[in-house]
Each structure stands twice: as structure tokens, then as C-alpha cells.
Design a protein around this motif. Structure first.
Motif, PDB file in Angstrom:
ATOM      1  N   ALA A  11       0.823  -1.214   0.000  1.00  0.00           N
ATOM      2  CA  ALA A  11       0.000   0.000   0.000  1.00  0.00           C
ATOM      3  C   ALA A  11       0.850   1.254   0.000  1.00  0.00           C
ATOM      4  CB  ALA A  11      -0.935  -0.007   1.212  1.00  0.00           C
ATOM      5  N   ILE A  12       1.991   1.234   0.716  1.00  0.00           N
ATOM      6  CA  ILE A  12       2.793   2.448   0.845  1.00  0.00           C
ATOM      7  C   ILE A  12       3.942   2.518  -0.143  1.00  0.00           C
ATOM      8  CG2 ILE A  12       2.192   2.619   3.285  1.00  0.00           C
ATOM      9  CD1 ILE A  12       4.973   1.582   3.967  1.00  0.00           C
ATOM     10  N   ALA A  13       4.082   1.493  -1.002  1.00  0.00           N
ATOM     11  CA  ALA A  13       5.229   1.430  -1.912  1.00  0.00           C
ATOM     12  C   ALA A  13       5.179   2.495  -2.993  1.00  0.00           C
ATOM     13  CB  ALA A  13       5.323   0.053  -2.548  1.00  0.00           C
ATOM     14  N   ASP A  14       3.984   2.919  -3.401  1.00  0.00           N
ATOM     15  CA  ASP A  14       3.855   3.830  -4.540  1.00  0.00           C
ATOM     16  C   ASP A  14       3.581   5.270  -4.139  1.00  0.00           C
ATOM     17  OD1 ASP A  14       4.250   1.734  -6.342  1.00  0.00           O
ATOM     18  OD2 ASP A  14       2.129   1.188  -6.279  1.00  0.00           O
ATOM     19  N   GLY A  15       3.703   5.604  -2.858  1.00  0.00           N
ATOM     20  CA  GLY A  15       3.508   6.994  -2.456  1.00  0.00           C
ATOM     21  C   GLY A  15       2.844   7.104  -1.111  1.00  0.00           C
ATOM     22  N   PRO A  16       2.749   8.313  -0.570  1.00  0.00           N
ATOM     23  CA  PRO A  16       2.155   8.490   0.752  1.00  0.00           C
ATOM     24  C   PRO A  16       0.690   8.050   0.789  1.00  0.00           C
ATOM     25  CG  PRO A  16       3.272  10.488   0.014  1.00  0.00           C
ATOM     26  CD  PRO A  16       3.180   9.593  -1.165  1.00  0.00           C
ATOM     27  N   VAL A  17       0.362   7.272   1.823  1.00  0.00           N
ATOM     28  CA  VAL A  17      -1.018   6.831   2.023  1.00  0.00           C
ATOM     29  C   VAL A  17      -1.357   7.040   3.497  1.00  0.00           C
ATOM     30  CG1 VAL A  17      -2.672   4.948   1.799  1.00  0.00           C
ATOM     31  CG2 VAL A  17      -0.710   5.066   0.242  1.00  0.00           C
ATOM     32  N   PRO A  18      -2.439   7.747   3.800  1.00  0.00           N
ATOM     33  CA  PRO A  18      -2.806   7.967   5.199  1.00  0.00           C
ATOM     34  C   PRO A  18      -3.109   6.654   5.916  1.00  0.00           C
ATOM     35  CG  PRO A  18      -3.998   9.458   3.741  1.00  0.00           C
ATOM     36  CD  PRO A  18      -3.333   8.443   2.866  1.00  0.00           C
ATOM     37  N   GLY A  19      -2.766   6.618   7.196  1.00  0.00           N
ATOM     38  CA  GLY A  19      -3.015   5.423   7.989  1.00  0.00           C
ATOM     39  C   GLY A  19      -4.463   4.977   7.987  1.00  0.00           C
ATOM     40  N   PRO A  20      -5.432   5.909   8.180  1.00  0.00           N
ATOM     41  CA  PRO A  20      -6.840   5.497   8.165  1.00  0.00           C
ATOM     42  C   PRO A  20      -7.258   4.857   6.847  1.00  0.00           C
ATOM     43  CG  PRO A  20      -6.615   7.653   9.162  1.00  0.00           C
ATOM     44  CD  PRO A  20      -5.270   7.315   8.592  1.00  0.00           C
ATOM     45  N   GLU A  21      -6.683   5.365   5.733  1.00  0.00           N
ATOM     46  CA  GLU A  21      -7.021   4.786   4.430  1.00  0.00           C
ATOM     47  C   GLU A  21      -6.474   3.359   4.314  1.00  0.00           C
ATOM     48  OE1 GLU A  21      -5.924   5.470  -0.277  1.00  0.00           O
ATOM     49  OE2 GLU A  21      -6.170   7.239   1.006  1.00  0.00           O
ATOM     50  N   ILE A  22      -5.261   3.150   4.834  1.00  0.00           N
ATOM     51  CA  ILE A  22      -4.696   1.796   4.825  1.00  0.00           C
ATOM     52  C   ILE A  22      -5.555   0.863   5.661  1.00  0.00           C
ATOM     53  CG2 ILE A  22      -2.691   0.380   5.413  1.00  0.00           C
ATOM     54  CD1 ILE A  22      -0.962   2.879   5.048  1.00  0.00           C
ATOM     55  N   ALA A  23      -5.972   1.344   6.833  1.00  0.00           N
ATOM     56  CA  ALA A  23      -6.794   0.519   7.722  1.00  0.00           C
ATOM     57  C   ALA A  23      -8.102   0.127   7.051  1.00  0.00           C
ATOM     58  CB  ALA A  23      -7.061   1.277   9.022  1.00  0.00           C
ATOM     59  N   ASP A  24      -8.749   1.080   6.380  1.00  0.00           N
ATOM     60  CA  ASP A  24     -10.009   0.796   5.692  1.00  0.00           C
ATOM     61  C   ASP A  24      -9.787  -0.182   4.545  1.00  0.00           C
ATOM     62  OD1 ASP A  24     -11.352   2.469   7.409  1.00  0.00           O
ATOM     63  OD2 ASP A  24     -11.351   4.193   6.036  1.00  0.00           O
ATOM     64  N   ARG A  25      -8.704   0.038   3.807  1.00  0.00           N
ATOM     65  CA  ARG A  25      -8.438  -0.800   2.639  1.00  0.00           C
ATOM     66  C   ARG A  25      -8.175  -2.247   3.040  1.00  0.00           C
ATOM     67  NH1 ARG A  25      -3.584   1.058  -1.222  1.00  0.00           N
ATOM     68  NH2 ARG A  25      -4.740   3.026  -0.954  1.00  0.00           N
ATOM     69  N   LEU A  26      -7.475  -2.428   4.163  1.00  0.00           N
ATOM     70  CA  LEU A  26      -7.100  -3.778   4.590  1.00  0.00           C
ATOM     71  C   LEU A  26      -8.062  -4.361   5.619  1.00  0.00           C
ATOM     72  CD1 LEU A  26      -3.215  -3.391   4.933  1.00  0.00           C
ATOM     73  CD2 LEU A  26      -4.583  -3.875   2.905  1.00  0.00           C
ATOM     74  N   ASP A  27      -9.044  -3.568   6.023  1.00  0.00           N
ATOM     75  CA  ASP A  27     -10.037  -4.000   7.025  1.00  0.00           C
ATOM     76  C   ASP A  27      -9.357  -4.410   8.328  1.00  0.00           C
ATOM     77  OD1 ASP A  27     -12.594  -4.463   8.005  1.00  0.00           O
ATOM     78  OD2 ASP A  27     -12.642  -6.543   7.314  1.00  0.00           O
ATOM     79  N   VAL A  28      -8.467  -3.525   8.803  1.00  0.00           N
ATOM     80  CA  VAL A  28      -7.811  -3.716  10.095  1.00  0.00           C
ATOM     81  C   VAL A  28      -7.905  -2.403  10.863  1.00  0.00           C
ATOM     82  CG1 VAL A  28      -6.216  -5.471   9.229  1.00  0.00           C
ATOM     83  CG2 VAL A  28      -5.531  -3.057   9.203  1.00  0.00           C
ATOM     84  N   SER A  29      -7.542  -2.413  12.125  1.00  0.00           N
ATOM     85  CA  SER A  29      -7.585  -1.198  12.940  1.00  0.00           C
ATOM     86  C   SER A  29      -6.404  -0.291  12.614  1.00  0.00           C
ATOM     87  CB  SER A  29      -7.559  -1.554  14.424  1.00  0.00           C
ATOM     88  OG  SER A  29      -6.301  -2.095  14.784  1.00  0.00           O
TER      89      SER A  29
END
Length: 311
Positions: A11-29
Motif C-alpha cells: 500500500a505504501i510502496a507507490d507513495g504516501p497513504v494515510p493510515g486510516p485509508e490503509i486501515a479501511d483498505r485492509l479491514d484492520v484497525s
């Protein structure tokens, strides 16, 4: 590498990604995302975190998490800074029922070669063992040894080194005086029954970023031949090539022939049945060397091969 951690890296390999967006995308806290980020940093990944989110900056040069990231082969990687023997550890994992595991180390303290010969394995090398459970008969097992030699030789050539293979599994570089220097050794171990393999461990020892003075006599290293390599990338290429070849065993012998230095040379092979001397003319599946002797052709399945100077 844990699946969620791998997905965080992706998720973070191609540029800055906010933590909440990563959490939503991966369905984790969000807390889970932060824990994975911190674990990756501890493993050597350089990850920046700012208003725009997390961004992967650099990947470590070596290590289990580093090799697993971007690896195009279905192997789990277990890494050790130092270990007596990666083959011994792989056999332990086999006893636990594991498969498709690569035991990788920066240093081996109890490395060994064929016939229990001395094998120096200092820090800076690539020392690995691949644990497989292929659905093949034991008679086909030698093909995996040849596959490892081909995979390593291809990776060395991609790194700018004119490596070749001496039957069955030594990867060599020939110096300016025509002397063969050993770059890689391979040791395969197997357990099985009459009609099937239970497991195979293919140990590959690559003298990577190591000074020649730290190796046994007659050996060389990637560093000595062409400078230091990125061990992460080199290891990935070996594993990817090995996986492709192991998935299509019929491709192994033709690939081996293309890279062989033994074919067409006069050889002496010490075998359990005695000495065989003549010209190496072919290799037959799953790895038998065909030698043209004064008494006719002899097929050698196992032995210690020496390249002889022409008469």
C-alpha cells in the motif's frame, strides 16, 4: 512475511497513504497499521510518516522481510543473522510438516559441502536452504540440484559475472590463467519412500559480498569478480528462477546444458563404482553425466567430477 504486513508494504510502496485509508483498505484497525509500520521499521525498512501519510522510502539490502517483499515466488522466508546450518534448520522444519520455506542467513558457523568438505560461510554471503515437498518420485530429485545450479548461474550472469556450471552443481568462474574458482556450492538432501518424495532440502551457498581471503582456497566471490551486489535482489532472482525451473522439470536439463562448462571437456569422475575418465558428452534427465570413455559410453549418476586438461 505476514500477509497483512505484506499488504501494508504494498500500500505504501507507490507513495504516501494515510493510515486510516490503509486501515479501511485492509479491514484492520489503525493501531494494527501502526504496529506493522513499526515492525517494518525495526526490520530495516525506511518509512516516512507525515501529513500525507506513510511512504516507503528504501528497502533494506538483506534480511527475511526484505527478500520476501517483491519476491515473485511462493516461498516463506525465515531469516537468521547467524546459524550453524540452514540445511539443518530446514530439516527441522520438514519434521514439523512445513513446506515452501526458505531458511536464509547472513552467516553460517557450521556450513558443510558434499562429502562433508569444509565450506566457509562468513557474513556477507547468501546462505540459504529451500524446503520443498514436490510430487515427484525420488529418481527425479537430482533435477532440483541442477535447477539450483542453473538459477544461481543465471543470477550471476545478470550481475555481470561470466559464471558456468561444473557437473553436477558447482557454479564456477574461470580466471585469466584458466583456473576454475568456485562461486557457489549446492547440497541437496531428501527423505522419501520408494515411489514418492517426502521432502527435499536444496542448500545453496553463494559467496556474495565476501573477500576472497575469508574463503577456502580455490573459491571466489561476487565481490571479487565484479564488486558488491544487492543481496536482496540477487537472492530473489535465484529463488524466482529456481521456482520456475522446479515447476517444469523438463526444462531443467536443456537449461543446464546451455550453461555447462563440463560438456565437451575431458573429465575424471570418482564414483562409488570406481573412476571414470573420458570426454563429457551429455547430461540426461534427471542429471546423469554421459562420459565417452575408451571402453564406450558410461552414464554417471553420482560422483566427484574433475575437469582435466586436454591431452
Amino acid at each position: 512475511m505476514q500477509d497483512t504486513r505484506r499488504r501494508v508494504l504494498d500500500a505504501i510502496a507507490d507513495g504516501p497513504v494515510p493510515g486510516p485509508e490503509i486501515a479501511d483498505r485492509l479491514d484492520v484497525s489503525r493501531a494494527a497499521v501502526w504496529k506493522h509500520i513499526e515492525a517494518l521499521r525495526e526490520a530495516g525498512f525506511s518509512i516516512e510518516g507525515g501529513d500525507a501519510g506513510y511512504e516507503l522510502v528504501t528497502v533494506p539490502e538483506f534480511g527475511g522481510e526484505a527478500v520476501a517483499f517483491g519476491l515473485d515466488a511462493p516461498f516463506e522466508v525465515e531469516y537468521h543473522d547467524s546459524i550453524p546450518s540452514t540445511n539443518d534448520r530446514a530439516r527441522e522444519l520438514a519434521a514439523e510438516g512445513r513446506e515452501n520455506v526458505v531458511v536464509l542467513a547472513d552467516e553460517q558457523t557450521g556450513g558443510r559441502g558434499r562429502l562433508d568438505r569444509e565450506w566457509a560461510a562468513p557474513s556477507g554471503g547468501i546462505w540459504l536452504s529451500i524446503l520443498l515437498r514436490p510430487t515427484v518420485p525420488p529418481a527425479d530429485a537430482p533435477a532440483f540440484t541442477l535447477a539450483a545450479a542453473v538459477a544461481t548461474t543465471r543470477a550471476a550472469r545478470e550481475a555481470g559475472i561470466d559464471a558456468t556450471i561444473k557437473w553436477p552443481n558447482d557454479v564456477l568462474v574461470t580466471d585469466g590463467d584458466g583456473r576454475d574458482r568456485k562461486l557457489t556450492g549446492i547440497l541437496t538432501e531428501m527423505e522419501g519412500e520408494a515411489d514418492r518424495v517426502s521432502w527435499i532440502v536444496v542448500g545453496i551457498g553463494i559467496n556474495a559480498n565476501v573477500d576472497a581471503g575469508d574463503l577456502v582456497e580455490g573459491a571466489t566471490s561476487l565481490r571479487e569478480e565484479n564488486g558488491d551486489v544487492n543481496r536482496r535482489v540477487f537472492t530473489q532472482r535465484v529463488l524466482e528462477e529456481f521456482h520456475d525451473l522446479g515447476s517444469d522439470l523438463d526444462s531443467v536439463v536443456p537449461a543446464w546444458r546451455d550453461l555447462a562448462d563440463t560438456l565437451g571437456r575431458r573429465v575424471r569422475v570418482d564414483t562409488p563404482g570406481g573412476e571414470v575418465v573420458g570426454e563429457a558428452v551429455d547430461v540426461e534427465f534427471p542429471g546423469a553425466l554421459v562420459v565417452e570413455t575408451d571402453d564406450g559410453r558410461v552414464r554417471v549418476s553420482a560422483g566427484d567430477c574433475e575437469h582435466l586438461r586436454p591431452i
